[in-house]
Design a protein around this motif. Structure first.
Motif, PDB file in Angstrom:
ATOM      1  N   SER A 124       0.854  -1.179   0.000  1.00  0.00           N
ATOM      2  CA  SER A 124       0.000   0.000   0.000  1.00  0.00           C
ATOM      3  C   SER A 124       0.894   1.234   0.000  1.00  0.00           C
ATOM      4  O   SER A 124       1.964   1.236   0.590  1.00  0.00           O
ATOM      5  CB  SER A 124      -0.904   0.037   1.229  1.00  0.00           C
ATOM      6  OG  SER A 124      -1.875  -0.967   1.143  1.00  0.00           O
ATOM      7  N   THR A 125       0.431   2.276  -0.652  1.00  0.00           N
ATOM      8  CA  THR A 125       1.166   3.539  -0.691  1.00  0.00           C
ATOM      9  C   THR A 125       0.281   4.626  -0.108  1.00  0.00           C
ATOM     10  O   THR A 125      -0.926   4.417   0.070  1.00  0.00           O
ATOM     11  CB  THR A 125       1.552   3.900  -2.142  1.00  0.00           C
ATOM     12  OG1 THR A 125       0.363   4.073  -2.909  1.00  0.00           O
ATOM     13  CG2 THR A 125       2.417   2.815  -2.768  1.00  0.00           C
ATOM     14  N   PRO A 126       0.836   5.785   0.187  1.00  0.00           N
ATOM     15  CA  PRO A 126      -0.008   6.872   0.696  1.00  0.00           C
ATOM     16  C   PRO A 126      -1.093   7.302  -0.298  1.00  0.00           C
ATOM     17  O   PRO A 126      -2.150   7.785   0.098  1.00  0.00           O
ATOM     18  CB  PRO A 126       0.972   8.014   0.952  1.00  0.00           C
ATOM     19  CG  PRO A 126       2.284   7.345   1.150  1.00  0.00           C
ATOM     20  CD  PRO A 126       2.252   6.124   0.273  1.00  0.00           C
ATOM     21  N   ASP A 127      -0.846   7.078  -1.588  1.00  0.00           N
ATOM     22  CA  ASP A 127      -1.812   7.470  -2.608  1.00  0.00           C
ATOM     23  C   ASP A 127      -2.827   6.381  -2.931  1.00  0.00           C
ATOM     24  O   ASP A 127      -3.914   6.673  -3.423  1.00  0.00           O
ATOM     25  CB  ASP A 127      -1.089   7.865  -3.901  1.00  0.00           C
ATOM     26  CG  ASP A 127      -0.152   9.032  -3.691  1.00  0.00           C
ATOM     27  OD1 ASP A 127      -0.453   9.882  -2.824  1.00  0.00           O
ATOM     28  OD2 ASP A 127       0.884   9.075  -4.382  1.00  0.00           O
ATOM     29  N   HIS A 128      -2.476   5.130  -2.685  1.00  0.00           N
ATOM     30  CA  HIS A 128      -3.346   4.012  -3.087  1.00  0.00           C
ATOM     31  C   HIS A 128      -3.329   2.938  -2.010  1.00  0.00           C
ATOM     32  O   HIS A 128      -2.264   2.458  -1.609  1.00  0.00           O
ATOM     33  CB  HIS A 128      -2.845   3.417  -4.409  1.00  0.00           C
ATOM     34  CG  HIS A 128      -3.658   2.258  -4.885  1.00  0.00           C
ATOM     35  ND1 HIS A 128      -3.327   0.969  -4.578  1.00  0.00           N
ATOM     36  CD2 HIS A 128      -4.800   2.201  -5.627  1.00  0.00           C
ATOM     37  CE1 HIS A 128      -4.218   0.148  -5.116  1.00  0.00           C
ATOM     38  NE2 HIS A 128      -5.123   0.875  -5.758  1.00  0.00           N
ATOM     39  N   VAL A 130      -3.082  -6.548   0.857  1.00  0.00           N
ATOM     40  CA  VAL A 130      -2.107  -6.605   1.951  1.00  0.00           C
ATOM     41  C   VAL A 130      -2.651  -7.472   3.085  1.00  0.00           C
ATOM     42  O   VAL A 130      -1.897  -8.161   3.768  1.00  0.00           O
ATOM     43  CB  VAL A 130      -1.769  -5.186   2.447  1.00  0.00           C
ATOM     44  CG1 VAL A 130      -0.924  -5.227   3.694  1.00  0.00           C
ATOM     45  CG2 VAL A 130      -1.067  -4.400   1.362  1.00  0.00           C
ATOM     46  N   PHE A 131      -3.949  -7.480   3.277  1.00  0.00           N
ATOM     47  CA  PHE A 131      -4.565  -8.221   4.374  1.00  0.00           C
ATOM     48  C   PHE A 131      -5.234  -9.511   3.904  1.00  0.00           C
ATOM     49  O   PHE A 131      -6.111 -10.037   4.583  1.00  0.00           O
ATOM     50  CB  PHE A 131      -5.590  -7.341   5.084  1.00  0.00           C
ATOM     51  CG  PHE A 131      -4.983  -6.102   5.655  1.00  0.00           C
ATOM     52  CD1 PHE A 131      -4.131  -6.159   6.738  1.00  0.00           C
ATOM     53  CD2 PHE A 131      -5.241  -4.858   5.084  1.00  0.00           C
ATOM     54  CE1 PHE A 131      -3.550  -5.022   7.257  1.00  0.00           C
ATOM     55  CE2 PHE A 131      -4.680  -3.718   5.604  1.00  0.00           C
ATOM     56  CZ  PHE A 131      -3.828  -3.788   6.693  1.00  0.00           C
ATOM     57  N   SER A 132      -4.806 -10.054   2.772  1.00  0.00           N
ATOM     58  CA  SER A 132      -5.396 -11.302   2.285  1.00  0.00           C
ATOM     59  C   SER A 132      -4.914 -12.477   3.125  1.00  0.00           C
ATOM     60  O   SER A 132      -3.860 -12.426   3.776  1.00  0.00           O
ATOM     61  CB  SER A 132      -5.034 -11.526   0.815  1.00  0.00           C
ATOM     62  OG  SER A 132      -3.660 -11.812   0.693  1.00  0.00           O
ATOM     63  N   ASP A 133      -5.677 -13.552   3.116  1.00  0.00           N
ATOM     64  CA  ASP A 133      -5.315 -14.743   3.898  1.00  0.00           C
ATOM     65  C   ASP A 133      -3.997 -15.343   3.431  1.00  0.00           C
ATOM     66  O   ASP A 133      -3.223 -15.867   4.234  1.00  0.00           O
ATOM     67  CB  ASP A 133      -6.408 -15.803   3.788  1.00  0.00           C
ATOM     68  CG  ASP A 133      -7.647 -15.437   4.574  1.00  0.00           C
ATOM     69  OD1 ASP A 133      -7.545 -14.573   5.467  1.00  0.00           O
ATOM     70  OD2 ASP A 133      -8.709 -16.020   4.301  1.00  0.00           O
ATOM     71  N   ARG A 134      -3.729 -15.270   2.148  1.00  0.00           N
ATOM     72  CA  ARG A 134      -2.490 -15.832   1.608  1.00  0.00           C
ATOM     73  C   ARG A 134      -1.276 -15.143   2.214  1.00  0.00           C
ATOM     74  O   ARG A 134      -0.297 -15.792   2.568  1.00  0.00           O
ATOM     75  CB  ARG A 134      -2.467 -15.667   0.089  1.00  0.00           C
ATOM     76  CG  ARG A 134      -1.199 -16.156  -0.563  1.00  0.00           C
ATOM     77  CD  ARG A 134      -1.196 -15.897  -2.061  1.00  0.00           C
ATOM     78  NE  ARG A 134      -1.370 -14.505  -2.402  1.00  0.00           N
ATOM     79  CZ  ARG A 134      -0.359 -13.643  -2.587  1.00  0.00           C
ATOM     80  NH1 ARG A 134       0.875 -14.044  -2.452  1.00  0.00           N
ATOM     81  NH2 ARG A 134      -0.607 -12.379  -2.891  1.00  0.00           N
ATOM     82  N   ARG A 135      -1.331 -13.828   2.363  1.00  0.00           N
ATOM     83  CA  ARG A 135      -0.182 -13.067   2.850  1.00  0.00           C
ATOM     84  C   ARG A 135      -0.093 -13.012   4.365  1.00  0.00           C
ATOM     85  O   ARG A 135       0.999 -12.849   4.916  1.00  0.00           O
ATOM     86  CB  ARG A 135      -0.245 -11.649   2.300  1.00  0.00           C
ATOM     87  CG  ARG A 135      -0.012 -11.615   0.810  1.00  0.00           C
ATOM     88  CD  ARG A 135      -0.184 -10.246   0.259  1.00  0.00           C
ATOM     89  NE  ARG A 135       1.001  -9.439   0.506  1.00  0.00           N
ATOM     90  CZ  ARG A 135       1.148  -8.224   0.029  1.00  0.00           C
ATOM     91  NH1 ARG A 135       0.210  -7.677  -0.697  1.00  0.00           N
ATOM     92  NH2 ARG A 135       2.237  -7.548   0.292  1.00  0.00           N
ATOM     93  N   VAL A 136      -1.209 -13.162   5.052  1.00  0.00           N
ATOM     94  CA  VAL A 136      -1.214 -12.987   6.506  1.00  0.00           C
ATOM     95  C   VAL A 136      -1.247 -14.326   7.252  1.00  0.00           C
ATOM     96  O   VAL A 136      -0.674 -14.450   8.328  1.00  0.00           O
ATOM     97  CB  VAL A 136      -2.408 -12.106   6.924  1.00  0.00           C
ATOM     98  CG1 VAL A 136      -2.502 -11.970   8.422  1.00  0.00           C
ATOM     99  CG2 VAL A 136      -2.307 -10.744   6.273  1.00  0.00           C
TER     100      VAL A 136
END
Length: 62
Positions: free
Chosen positions: A20-24, A29-35
């Motif tokens: 995630s960026t400040p603009d978007h 980022v919070f998907s089950d695959r990544r977390v």
């Protein structure tokens, strides 16, 4: 040990992705695959490395 190393690499690859960026905001980022899945696969890979080191080899060298 090879399977454990492969599990660790796959687990880290599952956590990669666009940040995630400040603009978007990226909801992935919070998907089950990544977390959940990626870190758990890494954890079990590290556990297998420890087991592979501590369990003695059954072959007897003469």
């Amino acid at each position: 040990m090879g399977i454990a190393a492969l599990m660790i690499i796959v687990g880290f690859m599952m956590t990669w992705g666009e940040p995630s960026t400040p603009d978007h905001f990226n909801p992935d980022v919070f998907s089950d695959r990544r977390v959940v899945y990626g870190p758990n696969i890494c954890f079990f890979g590290y556990i297998l490395v420890i087991v592979g080191i501590l369990v003695p080899n059954k072959k007897k060298n003469n």
